[in-house]
Design an enzyme around this catalytic site. Structure first.
Site, mmCIF file in Angstrom:
data_model
loop_
_atom_site.group_PDB
_atom_site.id
_atom_site.type_symbol
_atom_site.label_atom_id
_atom_site.label_comp_id
_atom_site.label_asym_id
_atom_site.label_seq_id
_atom_site.Cartn_x
_atom_site.Cartn_y
_atom_site.Cartn_z
ATOM 1 C CD GLU A 185 -29.914 16.311 -51.043
ATOM 2 O OE1 GLU A 185 -29.303 17.277 -50.592
ATOM 3 O OE2 GLU A 185 -29.566 15.134 -50.858
ATOM 4 C CG ASP A 190 -24.972 12.358 -55.383
ATOM 5 O OD1 ASP A 190 -25.879 11.990 -54.630
ATOM 6 O OD2 ASP A 190 -23.975 12.996 -54.998
#
Length: 352
Positions: free
Chosen positions: A242, A33
């Site tokens: 997401e 991420d």
């Protein structure tokens, strides 16, 4: 998403040796991420999930996006107002009025029902990009009544918008894929995560109004089946939407997002467009725009940065290679919005 242990980085670095100063993709940075902030001091700062830190977040700095210096752990969960206890994921840092604000997700210690996934989003502040960051409040920003992760912000006309993903946890949804999986005897139900947007108060202390549903997995089977590969490959009974990241080009808002199991090979990135920061968003026909290519797998949860001259868009994401094994590493590839308004990522690439 989930913290991946630092297990293979030392081996990876040993193999690279002297090449570390000129390495392309992947970067020897063990982040999931990844998020990059370009500061007005001419430096890039990268934050991410995992790495060589415990219950918090680390950071790296660079002047050229190629050579990175580890700045140490910049956020610790046990700071004065710390409210999280584990699962510290997906930090993003924004500079506003001379302060640095880190938005992140974690497991909230206030958990009377003992939910396995009690993830919420919080914000911490620092005077420096390298921390230390201290939570603004001893609680998450808000509680929508379900677990949420993957904060991303957009600032416009004096307003601040927060985008996040509702977790799959205890969120079964009926769809043609769910019916197909049930008919095959694979899964009784398929849980889903959805992306929402909501306006924030100027001081980031709470949300304004009700969250708006922006993106979700497709209800029908067909052209968007790439978003269902985790189910159709019989990996898990979940479909993810997401890791959203929003930017604007002209009058169009582009929202990039990741689908499929973050822990598997089929993690991939698509995008949707809108004329408003709170939608409605329409998914692109050419999705996915970033996915595995044999050499690189598990490509996803991206952010965007720009070259120092501001001319070249760059897609920052994590992925895996045969050499890294299950360890997630950072990749940076060129991207663009072409003259037809289509978003193109020139990756994944693997370089010496």
């Amino acid at each position: 998403m989930k913290k991946i242990k630092f297990s293979l980085l030392c081996l990876f670095m040993a193999v690279l040796g002297a090449k570390a100063q000129s390495i392309g993709n992947p970067l020897p940075i063990p982040f999931g991420d990844p998020y990059v902030l370009y500061d007005d001091n001419g430096k890039y700062y990268m934050y991410g999930t995992g790495g060589d830190v415990k219950e918090g977040f680390g950071a790296y700095s660079s002047t050229n996006l190629k050579d990175w210096k580890f700045e140490g752990q910049v956020y610790h969960h046990d700071n004065t107002n710390g409210w999280g206890i584990h699962s510290f994921w997906a930090p993003e840092v924004y500079k506003k009025d001379g302060k640095y604000y880190m938005f992140y997700s974690a497991q909230w210690k206030q958990n009377p029902n003992r939910e396995k996934e009690n993830f919420k989003i919080g914000v911490a502040v620092s005077d420096k990009a390298t921390g230390p960051f201290t939570d603004l409040n001893d609680r998450p920003i808000f509680d929508p009544g379900y677990p949420i992760i993957d904060a991303n912000l957009w600032f416009e006309n004096g307003k601040t918008y927060l985008y996040y993903s509702r977790c799959c946890y205890k969120h079964p949804v009926e769809s043609e894929v769910a019916q197909w999986a049930r008919k095959n005897g694979w899964y009784n139900e398929v849980e889903e995560s959805w992306v929402y947007g909501v306006e924030l108060k100027p001081d980031f202390s709470d949300a304004i109004g009700e969250p708006v549903l922006l993106l979700r997995p497709p209800v029908k089977m067909g052209k968007d089946d790439w978003e269902s590969r985790s189910v159709t490959a019989k990996e898990v009974n979940r479909r993810w939407t997401e890791g959203s990241f929003i930017f604007k080009k002209g009058e169009v808002y582009y929202m990039m997002y990741s689908a499929n199991n973050f822990d598997g090979q089929n993690y991939a990135v698509g995008y949707a467009t809108s004329k408003s920061p709170l939608g409605p968003f329409k998914k692109a026909d050419e999705n996915p725009v970033l996915q595995k290519n044999g050499m690189v797998t598990g490509t996803g949860h991206n952010s965007i940065t720009y070259s120092p001259d501001g001319k070249q868009m760059l897609c920052v994401y994590h992925g895996r290679t045969e050499a890294s094994g299950h360890q997630r590493l950072v990749f940076i590839d060129r991207m663009e919005v072409n003259k037809d308004g289509k978003l193109v990522v020139h990756g994944p690439t693997l370089k010496d």
